[in-house]
Scaffold this active site. Structure first.
Site, mmCIF file in Angstrom:
data_model
loop_
_atom_site.group_PDB
_atom_site.id
_atom_site.type_symbol
_atom_site.label_atom_id
_atom_site.label_comp_id
_atom_site.label_asym_id
_atom_site.label_seq_id
_atom_site.Cartn_x
_atom_site.Cartn_y
_atom_site.Cartn_z
ATOM 1 N N SER A 191 0.796 -1.230 0.000
ATOM 2 C CA SER A 191 0.000 0.000 0.000
ATOM 3 C C SER A 191 0.826 1.277 0.000
ATOM 4 C CB SER A 191 -0.950 0.002 1.197
ATOM 5 O OG SER A 191 -0.224 -0.129 2.395
ATOM 6 N N HIS A 219 -5.261 -3.445 -2.667
ATOM 7 C CA HIS A 219 -4.795 -2.569 -3.751
ATOM 8 C C HIS A 219 -4.536 -3.324 -5.053
ATOM 9 C CE1 HIS A 219 -4.437 0.669 -0.842
ATOM 10 N NE2 HIS A 219 -3.929 -0.240 -0.031
ATOM 11 N N LYS A 250 -12.041 0.560 -1.747
ATOM 12 C CA LYS A 250 -11.056 1.200 -2.617
ATOM 13 C C LYS A 250 -11.567 1.135 -4.063
ATOM 14 C CE LYS A 250 -7.538 0.210 0.837
ATOM 15 N NZ LYS A 250 -8.128 1.112 1.796
HETATM 16 C C1 LIG Z 1 -3.409 -3.393 2.385
HETATM 17 C C2 LIG Z 1 -4.601 -2.906 3.163
HETATM 18 N N1 LIG Z 1 -5.329 -3.798 3.849
HETATM 19 C C3 LIG Z 1 -6.395 -3.425 4.565
HETATM 20 C C4 LIG Z 1 -6.791 -2.102 4.630
HETATM 21 C C5 LIG Z 1 -7.973 -1.725 5.439
HETATM 22 O O1 LIG Z 1 -9.079 -1.574 4.630
HETATM 23 P P1 LIG Z 1 -10.289 -0.594 4.964
HETATM 24 O O2 LIG Z 1 -9.799 0.810 4.755
HETATM 25 O O3 LIG Z 1 -11.332 -1.013 4.001
HETATM 26 O O4 LIG Z 1 -10.661 -0.837 6.384
HETATM 27 C C6 LIG Z 1 -6.078 -1.144 3.919
HETATM 28 C C7 LIG Z 1 -6.506 0.277 3.971
HETATM 29 O O5 LIG Z 1 -5.846 1.205 3.732
HETATM 30 C C8 LIG Z 1 -4.950 -1.555 3.174
HETATM 31 O O6 LIG Z 1 -4.214 -0.662 2.506
#
Ligand SMILES: Cc1ncc(COP(=O)(O)O)c(C=O)c1O
Length: 402
Positions: A191, A219, A250
Site C-alpha cells: 500500500s 490494492h 477502494k
Molecule cells: C493493504 C490494506 N489492507 C487493509 C486495509 C484496510 O481496509 P479498509 O480501509 O477497508 O478498512 C487497507 C486500507 O488502507 C490496506 O491498505
C-alpha cells in the site's frame, strides 16, 4: 495543553503529538483531514473552495459516483432502509448480504465468501480467529497495519520477513516446528510502495512448508489481472491462495471487507470470528453498491486498461524527472522526498498549485523515506496527469529533492 491530569506517560505522548501538530499547522504544513465538499467528475475535487486534481484516491477504477452503483444503493435504501436489525447471526442478515457474498465468491473464483464491516476489521478478526497459541504467523515487513494487529491479537508466534525477501520467508518457515500450523500473510500490492508481491515464489514456498497462504488484495482488486480479479489472474495461478482477503472501500466504492475461500473455511469464520458475531451487519446501501460495482468492473473492462496506461504514464514521467519511485509498477506511486519536512513542503506547493496529493511520513514509513503517496485512477485524462507531473517536478526542483 488542555489536559488536566498529573504528568504521566499518556500526557507526555499526547503532548508530543499535539506540539508537532501545532507546529505543522502554524507553518502551513498540515494537510491531513481536509474536507472535500464536492466531487467534480471522477478526477477533480473541491477542497477549501479550490478545485484540485485528485491524486490521493483509492478509487482506482474511478467508480465513485458511477450511476449504476448509485442507483443500486438508492434502491437498497428504498427496499431495506439504512440499517439492519442487528448482527448477521441473529437478525441482521439480508438477502443483499447473501447476493454480495455470492458475487464476491464468483469474482474471486472461490467456493464461498464472507463480508465484514471494514477491511481493517477483516484482517484483525480473520487472522486472530484462525491462529492461536502454538501456531506461527509470518508476515511481510511492509504488510498493512491491520495484518500486524491481527497477528499480534492472535497470540501465535509472530515473525516478520524483509519486504518481498523470499529467502528470509523460507528461513522463518524453517524455524517453525514442523507440527505447528503456519500462516503466511502478504499484501498483493503493497500500500505504501505500490510494488507487487513475488507471488510465484510465495506460493511455492508455502506449498513446500505446508503453510496456509493469505493475500490481502486491498490494492490489487480491479488493478491486477486482465479482468481485474487480482493477483492469481495476474500470474495465471488461479487456486493458489487459501485466504483471499480484500476491501470494499477502494476500487469497490463502498465500505467493508471480505474473505473468499473454501466453503468450510467460510462456514468456520461465520460461526467463530468475533467481528462477524459481535458486530452489526454492513448497511444495505453499502452492500448493494459493492455488489453492483463488481458487475460494473466486468462490464467496463476499458477502465482496467486505462488505469494501466495512466499508471505507466505517471511512473515513467516522474522517474524521468529524476524522482525515486521505488519499485512501483501500479497506480500507487511513491514519490520519495527524504525527510518528513521535505514531504510536507512538496505537498504544500503541489496543493497550492491545485494538485491534491498527501504525504506519508514516519512512523508510517521508515525515517528518511518520507514521500508523497500519489495515485492515478482510470478517471484521469493523460493531459491532466501531465499537468500534475509538471507541478510536482517544478516543486521538487525548488525544494531540492531532484
Ligand atoms: C493493504 C490494506 N489492507 C487493509 C486495509 C484496510 O481496509 P479498509 O480501509 O477497508 O478498512 C487497507 C486500507 O488502507 C490496506 O491498505
Amino acid at each position: 495543553m488542555d489536559i488536566h491530569k498529573t504528568d504521566d506517560s499518556v500526557v507526555r505522548r499526547i503532548q508530543a503529538l499535539v506540539s508537532r501538530y501545532d507546529y505543522l499547522n502554524q507553518n502551513d504544513l498540515y494537510f491531513y483531514n481536509q474536507p472535500i465538499s464536492e466531487l467534480r467528475g471522477g478526477a477533480r475535487v473541491l477542497v477549501n473552495g479550490r478545485e484540485m486534481g485528485m491524486y490521493a484516491s483509492y478509487s482506482y477504477l474511478g467508480l465513485i459516483g458511477h450511476p449504476r452503483i448509485n442507483a443500486a444503493a438508492k434502491a437498497a435504501v428504498d427496499q431495506f432502509g439504512t440499517g439492519t436489525n442487528g448482527v448477521r447471526t441473529l437478525a441482521g442478515s439480508l438477502t443483499l448480504h447473501e447476493q454480495l457474498e455470492e458475487t464476491i465468491a464468483e469474482f474471486k473464483q472461490a467456493e464461498a465468501a464472507i463480508t465484514y464491516t471494514s477491511g481493517y476489521v477483516t484482517n484483525m478478526t480473520v487472522i486472530s480467529t484462525l491462529m492461536g497459541r502454538g501456531d506461527w504467523v509470518i508476515s511481510d515487513k511492509l504488510n498493512h497495519a491491520s495484518i500486524v494487529d491481527g497477528c499480534l491479537m492472535s497470540g501465535a508466534e509472530f515473525r516478520r520477513f524483509r519486504h518481498n525477501d523470499m529467502q528470509e520467508l523460507e528461513k522463518r518457515l524453517e524455524q517453525a516446528p514442523a507440527e505447528a500450523a503456519k500462516l503466511v500473510v502478504a499484501d498483493a500490492v503493497f500500500s505504501m510502495d505500490g510494488d507487487v508481491v513475488d507471488f510465484p515464489r510465495v506460493v511455492e514456498i508455502c506449498r513446500k512448508y505446508n503453510a496456509w497462504l493469505m493475500i490481502d488484495e486491498a490494492h490489487s482488486l480491479g488493478l491486477l489481472g486482465k479482468t481485474g480479479r487480482g493477483i492469481e489472474e495476474h500470474f495465471g495461478m488461479e487456486g493458489s491462495v487459501d485466504i483471499k482477503m480484500g476491501t470494499l472501500s477502494k476500487t469497490i466504492p463502498s465500505v467493508g471487507g471480505y474473505v473468499a475461500g473454501k466453503k468450510d473455511l467460510i462456514t468456520y469464520l461465520r460461526h467463530t470470528s468475533r467481528a462477524y458475531i459481535f458486530s452489526a451487519a454492513l448497511p444495505p446501501a453499502q452492500v448493494a453498491a459493492a455488489n453492483e460495482a463488481f458487475k460494473v468492473i466486468l462490464d467496463e473492462p476499458w477502465r482496467i486498461e486505462k488505469l494501466r496506461q495512466n499508471a505507466d504514464l505517471f511512473i515513467t514521467g516522474l522517474k524521468s524527472a529524476g524522482f525515486d519511485t521505488l519499485l512501483t509498477s501500479t497506480a500507487i506511486v511513491p514519490v520519495l522526498c527524504g525527510s518528513d519536512e521535505r514531504a510536507f513542503a512538496l505537498t504544500r506547493t503541489a496543493q497550492h498549485n491545485d494538485v491534491f496529493v498527501l504525504p506519508v511520513v514516519s512512523p508510517a514509513v521508515p525515517e528518511g523515506l518520507a514521500r508523497l503517496r500519489a495515485t492515478v485512477t482510470a478517471a484521469h485524462e493523460p493531459e491532466e496527469i501531465k499537468r500534475a507531473m509538471s507541478v510536482i517536478e517544478k516543486a521538487g526542483k525548488e525544494i531540492g529533492i531532484i
